[in-house]
Design a protein around this motif. Sequence first.
Motif, PDB file in Angstrom:
ATOM      1  N   UNK A   4      12.688  -3.882 -13.853  1.00 12.60           N
ATOM      2  CA  UNK A   4      14.045  -3.728 -13.304  1.00 12.60           C
ATOM      3  C   UNK A   4      14.079  -3.678 -11.783  1.00 12.60           C
ATOM      4  N   UNK A   5      13.135  -2.949 -11.177  1.00  9.76           N
ATOM      5  CA  UNK A   5      13.166  -2.719  -9.724  1.00  9.76           C
ATOM      6  C   UNK A   5      12.103  -3.570  -9.037  1.00  9.76           C
ATOM      7  N   UNK A   6      12.555  -4.510  -8.209  1.00  6.98           N
ATOM      8  CA  UNK A   6      11.649  -5.510  -7.627  1.00  6.98           C
ATOM      9  C   UNK A   6      11.735  -5.495  -6.110  1.00  6.98           C
ATOM     10  N   UNK A   7      10.584  -5.418  -5.451  1.00  9.00           N
ATOM     11  CA  UNK A   7      10.500  -5.514  -3.995  1.00  9.00           C
ATOM     12  C   UNK A   7       9.963  -6.897  -3.632  1.00  9.00           C
ATOM     13  N   UNK A   8      10.657  -7.564  -2.700  1.00  2.16           N
ATOM     14  CA  UNK A   8      10.259  -8.898  -2.251  1.00  2.16           C
ATOM     15  C   UNK A   8      10.079  -8.887  -0.744  1.00  2.16           C
ATOM     16  N   UNK A   9       8.910  -9.277  -0.258  1.00  4.58           N
ATOM     17  CA  UNK A   9       8.730  -9.424   1.182  1.00  4.58           C
ATOM     18  C   UNK A   9       9.042 -10.866   1.579  1.00  4.58           C
ATOM     19  N   UNK A  64       3.036  -7.291   9.453  1.00  4.84           N
ATOM     20  CA  UNK A  64       1.832  -7.136  10.278  1.00  4.84           C
ATOM     21  C   UNK A  64       1.666  -5.717  10.812  1.00  4.84           C
ATOM     22  N   UNK A  65       2.642  -4.864  10.559  1.00  8.94           N
ATOM     23  CA  UNK A  65       2.553  -3.453  10.920  1.00  8.94           C
ATOM     24  C   UNK A  65       2.074  -2.701   9.681  1.00  8.94           C
ATOM     25  N   UNK A  66       0.771  -2.469   9.595  1.00 10.91           N
ATOM     26  CA  UNK A  66       0.186  -1.890   8.388  1.00 10.91           C
ATOM     27  C   UNK A  66       0.831  -0.568   7.988  1.00 10.91           C
ATOM     28  N   UNK A  67       0.990   0.331   8.954  1.00 11.20           N
ATOM     29  CA  UNK A  67       1.550   1.647   8.645  1.00 11.20           C
ATOM     30  C   UNK A  67       2.966   1.517   8.101  1.00 11.20           C
ATOM     31  N   UNK A  68       3.729   0.591   8.653  1.00 13.19           N
ATOM     32  CA  UNK A  68       5.104   0.394   8.210  1.00 13.19           C
ATOM     33  C   UNK A  68       5.163  -0.164   6.794  1.00 13.19           C
ATOM     34  N   UNK A  69       4.195  -1.016   6.446  1.00 11.24           N
ATOM     35  CA  UNK A  69       4.138  -1.545   5.081  1.00 11.24           C
ATOM     36  C   UNK A  69       4.012  -0.406   4.072  1.00 11.24           C
ATOM     37  N   UNK A  70       3.077   0.506   4.309  1.00 11.10           N
ATOM     38  CA  UNK A  70       2.881   1.617   3.388  1.00 11.10           C
ATOM     39  C   UNK A  70       4.116   2.521   3.349  1.00 11.10           C
ATOM     40  N   UNK A  74       6.559   3.002  -0.046  1.00 10.74           N
ATOM     41  CA  UNK A  74       6.736   4.360  -0.590  1.00 10.74           C
ATOM     42  C   UNK A  74       8.197   4.766  -0.580  1.00 10.74           C
ATOM     43  N   UNK A  75       8.911   4.397   0.477  1.00 10.24           N
ATOM     44  CA  UNK A  75      10.332   4.730   0.572  1.00 10.24           C
ATOM     45  C   UNK A  75      11.129   3.989  -0.495  1.00 10.24           C
ATOM     46  N   UNK A  76      10.745   2.752  -0.773  1.00  8.35           N
ATOM     47  CA  UNK A  76      11.417   1.984  -1.830  1.00  8.35           C
ATOM     48  C   UNK A  76      11.250   2.681  -3.185  1.00  8.35           C
ATOM     49  N   UNK A  77      10.041   3.130  -3.457  1.00 11.00           N
ATOM     50  CA  UNK A  77       9.800   3.842  -4.712  1.00 11.00           C
ATOM     51  C   UNK A  77      10.600   5.144  -4.758  1.00 11.00           C
ATOM     52  N   UNK A  78      10.646   5.851  -3.632  1.00 10.12           N
ATOM     53  CA  UNK A  78      11.374   7.117  -3.589  1.00 10.12           C
ATOM     54  C   UNK A  78      12.861   6.906  -3.872  1.00 10.12           C
ATOM     55  N   UNK A 122      -2.483  -3.444  -1.078  1.00  7.83           N
ATOM     56  CA  UNK A 122      -2.970  -2.057  -1.073  1.00  7.83           C
ATOM     57  C   UNK A 122      -1.822  -1.085  -1.326  1.00  7.83           C
ATOM     58  N   UNK A 123      -0.719  -1.263  -0.603  1.00 12.45           N
ATOM     59  CA  UNK A 123       0.419  -0.353  -0.719  1.00 12.45           C
ATOM     60  C   UNK A 123       1.030  -0.419  -2.115  1.00 12.45           C
ATOM     61  N   UNK A 124       1.160  -1.631  -2.644  1.00 15.29           N
ATOM     62  CA  UNK A 124       1.732  -1.793  -3.984  1.00 15.29           C
ATOM     63  C   UNK A 124       0.832  -1.185  -5.043  1.00 15.29           C
ATOM     64  N   UNK A 125      -0.470  -1.453  -4.941  1.00 20.44           N
ATOM     65  CA  UNK A 125      -1.389  -0.973  -5.970  1.00 20.44           C
ATOM     66  C   UNK A 125      -1.544   0.540  -5.947  1.00 20.44           C
ATOM     67  N   UNK A 126      -1.413   1.158  -4.784  1.00 23.48           N
ATOM     68  CA  UNK A 126      -1.424   2.625  -4.730  1.00 23.48           C
ATOM     69  C   UNK A 126      -0.302   3.182  -5.596  1.00 23.48           C
ATOM     70  N   UNK A 127       0.876   2.576  -5.456  1.00 18.48           N
ATOM     71  CA  UNK A 127       2.035   3.015  -6.237  1.00 18.48           C
ATOM     72  C   UNK A 127       1.828   2.731  -7.720  1.00 18.48           C
ATOM     73  N   UNK A 128       1.352   1.539  -8.044  1.00 16.52           N
ATOM     74  CA  UNK A 128       1.176   1.168  -9.449  1.00 16.52           C
ATOM     75  C   UNK A 128       0.111   2.033 -10.124  1.00 16.52           C
ATOM     76  N   UNK A 129      -0.954   2.345  -9.400  1.00 19.40           N
ATOM     77  CA  UNK A 129      -2.000   3.205  -9.983  1.00 19.40           C
ATOM     78  C   UNK A 129      -1.445   4.610 -10.231  1.00 19.40           C
ATOM     79  N   UNK A 130      -0.624   5.084  -9.310  1.00 16.73           N
ATOM     80  CA  UNK A 130      -0.012   6.407  -9.483  1.00 16.73           C
ATOM     81  C   UNK A 130       0.938   6.408 -10.679  1.00 16.73           C
ATOM     82  N   UNK A 131       1.707   5.328 -10.824  1.00 22.01           N
ATOM     83  CA  UNK A 131       2.646   5.209 -11.941  1.00 22.01           C
ATOM     84  C   UNK A 131       1.949   4.865 -13.250  1.00 22.01           C
TER      85      UNK A 131
END
Length: 249
Positions: A4-9, A64-70, A74-78, A122-131
């Motif tokens: 249902x919830x999809x993030x697209x870069x 290209x801003x690594x910190x911003x990607x993470x 995370x904010x999208x998931x929240x 990396x950012x996506x898989x952190x969330x998916x592993x947690x979920x």
Amino acid sequence: MMRKNILITGASSGLGQEMARQYAALGRNLVLCARRKEALQELAKELSEKFPEQQILVMPLDVNDDAEVFHVFKEAKAQLGVLDRVIVNAGIGQGGSIGKGFFAANKRTAMTNFVAALAQCEAAMEIFREQNDGHLVTISSVSSERGFRGAFTTYAATKAGIASLTEGIRIDVLHKPIAVTTIHPGYIATDIIDKGNTPPFMVDAPTGCKSIIKAIEKEVDKAFVPTWPWAVVRYLLAWLPLRMMRKFS
């Protein structure tokens, strides 16, 4: 199972923009990410007016801003509670032949198409592993199958890299409830295609994205799209001698 919830870069133009339109029509909630905030807002307004029942979030992001990607992921998931699918789509096609003064442009392509894609994975898989659930999708290219000359040299190399990276992730989470898909589009009419040199078998963005979404929804390991002719061409590419590969530019 419907994601249902999809993030697209890279959602402000090209494949990302068209995928967002088609997914909104399918009733999905979307997180639209790209550098161009105004373009994202225009797209979100368009989609919200057509599909008021969907949640359409705008989250400006320089991949290209690594910190911003993470932070953004995370904010999208929240905000959504669960992030079901991430489509790593953002990319560029700058550059030229190696050794002809195009290093800066080639480096930008390498950083955006591979290093930034790694951060997104990396950012996506952190969330998916947690979920313990989710679907990672990366947009590679048919060009990942061979080396190419000229302006495609670095681009093709990055697409081969992201395909290999994605397969490694897929192996890593084998037998876990996390799906991992690599999409290899053929020629689809977007801003990245040189308008003065129309390649063979090119289709428009709505047609190309319909094929992409069909493959994504099946959650296949990998797909070459549109199926005809690219599922066949990929094998032909492997056999082409270098003198014939020189014709591609």
